[in-house]
Write an enzyme that holds these catalytic residues in place. Structure first.
Site, PDB file in Angstrom:
ATOM      1  N   ASN A 130     -52.813 -65.676  54.470  1.00 13.60           N
ATOM      2  CA  ASN A 130     -53.722 -65.009  53.522  1.00 13.60           C
ATOM      3  C   ASN A 130     -53.899 -65.913  52.302  1.00 13.60           C
ATOM      4  O   ASN A 130     -52.984 -66.046  51.493  1.00 13.60           O
ATOM      5  CB  ASN A 130     -53.110 -63.645  53.128  1.00 13.60           C
ATOM      6  N   TRP A 131     -55.069 -66.504  52.202  1.00 14.63           N
ATOM      7  CA  TRP A 131     -55.306 -67.467  51.117  1.00 14.63           C
ATOM      8  C   TRP A 131     -55.651 -66.798  49.791  1.00 14.63           C
ATOM      9  O   TRP A 131     -55.799 -67.477  48.770  1.00 14.63           O
ATOM     10  CB  TRP A 131     -56.428 -68.434  51.507  1.00 14.63           C
ATOM     11  N   LYS A 132     -55.870 -65.485  49.828  1.00 11.98           N
ATOM     12  CA  LYS A 132     -56.237 -64.757  48.595  1.00 11.98           C
ATOM     13  C   LYS A 132     -57.434 -65.454  47.933  1.00 11.98           C
ATOM     14  O   LYS A 132     -58.305 -65.948  48.643  1.00 11.98           O
ATOM     15  CB  LYS A 132     -55.023 -64.641  47.671  1.00 11.98           C
TER      16      LYS A 132
ATOM     17  N   HIS B 226     -54.084 -54.236  51.149  1.00 14.59           N
ATOM     18  CA  HIS B 226     -53.124 -55.197  50.599  1.00 14.59           C
ATOM     19  C   HIS B 226     -52.669 -54.689  49.235  1.00 14.59           C
ATOM     20  O   HIS B 226     -53.458 -54.096  48.498  1.00 14.59           O
ATOM     21  CB  HIS B 226     -53.781 -56.579  50.472  1.00 14.59           C
TER      22      HIS B 226
ATOM     23  N   GLU C  57     -52.292 -56.018  46.485  1.00 14.20           N
ATOM     24  CA  GLU C  57     -53.113 -56.456  45.337  1.00 14.20           C
ATOM     25  C   GLU C  57     -54.386 -55.618  45.232  1.00 14.20           C
ATOM     26  O   GLU C  57     -54.882 -55.378  44.132  1.00 14.20           O
ATOM     27  CB  GLU C  57     -53.426 -57.958  45.462  1.00 14.20           C
TER      28      GLU C  57
ATOM     29  N   GLU D 234     -45.227 -55.001  53.668  1.00 18.86           N
ATOM     30  CA  GLU D 234     -45.136 -55.979  52.593  1.00 18.86           C
ATOM     31  C   GLU D 234     -44.525 -55.327  51.361  1.00 18.86           C
ATOM     32  O   GLU D 234     -45.249 -54.704  50.567  1.00 18.86           O
ATOM     33  CB  GLU D 234     -46.536 -56.496  52.243  1.00 18.86           C
TER      34      GLU D 234
ATOM     35  N   GLY E 286     -45.174 -62.909  46.425  1.00 19.03           N
ATOM     36  CA  GLY E 286     -45.399 -63.940  45.412  1.00 19.03           C
ATOM     37  C   GLY E 286     -44.241 -64.103  44.440  1.00 19.03           C
ATOM     38  O   GLY E 286     -44.383 -64.746  43.403  1.00 19.03           O
TER      39      GLY E 286
ATOM     40  N   SER F 139     -43.219 -63.479  50.439  1.00 16.34           N
ATOM     41  CA  SER F 139     -42.460 -64.712  50.256  1.00 16.34           C
ATOM     42  C   SER F 139     -41.943 -65.314  51.569  1.00 16.34           C
ATOM     43  O   SER F 139     -40.831 -65.851  51.618  1.00 16.34           O
ATOM     44  CB  SER F 139     -41.321 -64.508  49.259  1.00 16.34           C
TER      45      SER F 139
ATOM     46  N   GLY G 260     -48.632 -65.574  52.295  1.00 19.33           N
ATOM     47  CA  GLY G 260     -49.519 -65.874  51.181  1.00 19.33           C
ATOM     48  C   GLY G 260     -49.338 -67.319  50.746  1.00 19.33           C
ATOM     49  O   GLY G 260     -49.859 -68.253  51.368  1.00 19.33           O
ATOM     50  N   GLY G 261     -48.570 -67.527  49.682  1.00 19.34           N
ATOM     51  CA  GLY G 261     -48.399 -68.843  49.061  1.00 19.34           C
ATOM     52  C   GLY G 261     -48.156 -69.983  50.037  1.00 19.34           C
ATOM     53  O   GLY G 261     -48.798 -71.043  49.943  1.00 19.34           O
TER      54      GLY G 261
HETATM   55  P1  PGA Z   1     -46.629 -64.334  49.468  1.00 23.36           P
HETATM   56  O1  PGA Z   1     -47.829 -63.283  49.715  1.00 23.36           O
HETATM   57  O2  PGA Z   1     -46.305 -64.926  50.809  1.00 23.36           O
HETATM   58  O3  PGA Z   1     -47.198 -65.353  48.512  1.00 23.36           O
HETATM   59  O4  PGA Z   1     -45.510 -63.568  48.901  1.00 23.36           O
HETATM   60  C1  PGA Z   1     -47.811 -62.447  50.833  1.00 23.36           C
HETATM   61  C2  PGA Z   1     -49.011 -61.546  50.837  1.00 23.36           C
HETATM   62  O5  PGA Z   1     -49.468 -61.164  49.758  1.00 23.36           O
HETATM   63  O6  PGA Z   1     -49.552 -61.225  51.902  1.00 23.36           O
END
Ligand code: PGA
Length: 249
Positions: free
Chosen positions: A9-11, A95, A97, A167, A173, A213, A234-235
């Site tokens: 997930n590149w956000k 998600h 966010e 999640e 993050g 993470s 994500g990251g």
């Molecule tokens: P992260 O994000 O791997 O940077 O913690 C995961 C996500 O939001 O799907």
């Protein structure tokens, strides 16, 4: 056997040119494997360009969000039909966010998941507790409610095409991953919920993936757990090196 599913997930990261460069390099070094599926979720702007690059490769496309209507006067929104047309196979819904910054409720998540299914996409329904909720011992009740309301009115046929992503918000993050044991405990709880609603046999088919993470060091030990069927990254999905290591876990 459930096939592992790994989604990057590149956000809100990467231009079209950066996305294309990444997708070319990633697909170049990855051949299809029976035991795993890989997808990337770039921003909307890069979906169409990536569909052309990923066509004929074993890497799929995932969108990061979807609206619940097929079309209409909804400025700024994108429908499932449009995402399918742009080359997506999966879409994230709910998600954390989206829930935290854009006020999405469980009901919104449910409408989005159902519209994704109607439009021919597989929704990845995200659930997870915040740190406050965990510390107040509310993890299971929060998750039960997110699952009950988020998956409301999703038929047996449709749940087969759906994915649940656990999640924990405190792990997203933050560099603070749930331990494989902590995650497995919740995945087992989610599987039991699915068994109650859809029966044991069907629940055994549904993939429940973990996010928060995930990195090249912990991805393998998380996915080694019985009920962890993949990861939402994500990251670490933003860098070719680390995402490559994860998909080759
Ligand atoms: P992260 O994000 O791997 O940077 O913690 C995961 C996500 O939001 O799907």
């Amino acid at each position: 056997m459930r096939r592992a599913l790994i989604i990057g997930n590149w956000k809100m990261h990467k231009t079209v040119a950066e996305s294309v460069e990444f997708a070319r390099a990633l697909s170049g070094g990855f051949t299809a494997r029976a035991d795993r599926e890989v997808a990337i979720a770039p921003p909307f702007t890069a979906l169409h360009a990536l569909a052309a690059i990923l066509k004929g490769t074993p890497i799929d496309l995932c969108a990061q969000d979807v609206h619940w209507e097929r079309e209409g006067a909804f400025t700024g929104e994108v429908s499932a039909t449009m995402l399918l047309d742009a080359g997506c196979r999966f879409v994230l819904v709910g998600h954390s966010e989206r829930r935290c910054f854009f006020g999405e409720s469980n009901d919104d998540v449910n409408r989005k998941a159902r519209s994704a299914l109607r439009g021919g996409l597989s929704p990845v329904v995200c659930v997870g507790e915040t740190l406050d909720e965990r510390e107040a011992d509310q993890t299971l009740s929060v998750l039960r409610r997110q699952l009950k309301e988020g998956l409301n009115n999703i038929s047996a046929d449709d749940i087969r095409r759906s994915i649940v992503a656990y999640e924990p918000v405190w792990a997203i993050g933050t560099g603070k991953t749930a331990t494989p044991e902590q995650a497995e405990e919740i995945h087992d709880f989610i599987r039991q919920f699915l068994e109650r609603v859809y029966g044991k046999e069907l629940a055994a088919e549904i993939r429940v993936i973990y996010g928060g993470s995930v990195n090249p060091e912990n991805a393998g030990s998380l996915m080694a757990k019985k009920d962890i069927d993949g990861v939402l990254v994500g990251g670490a999905s933003l860098h070719l090196d680390s995402f490559r290591k994860i998909i080759h876990y």
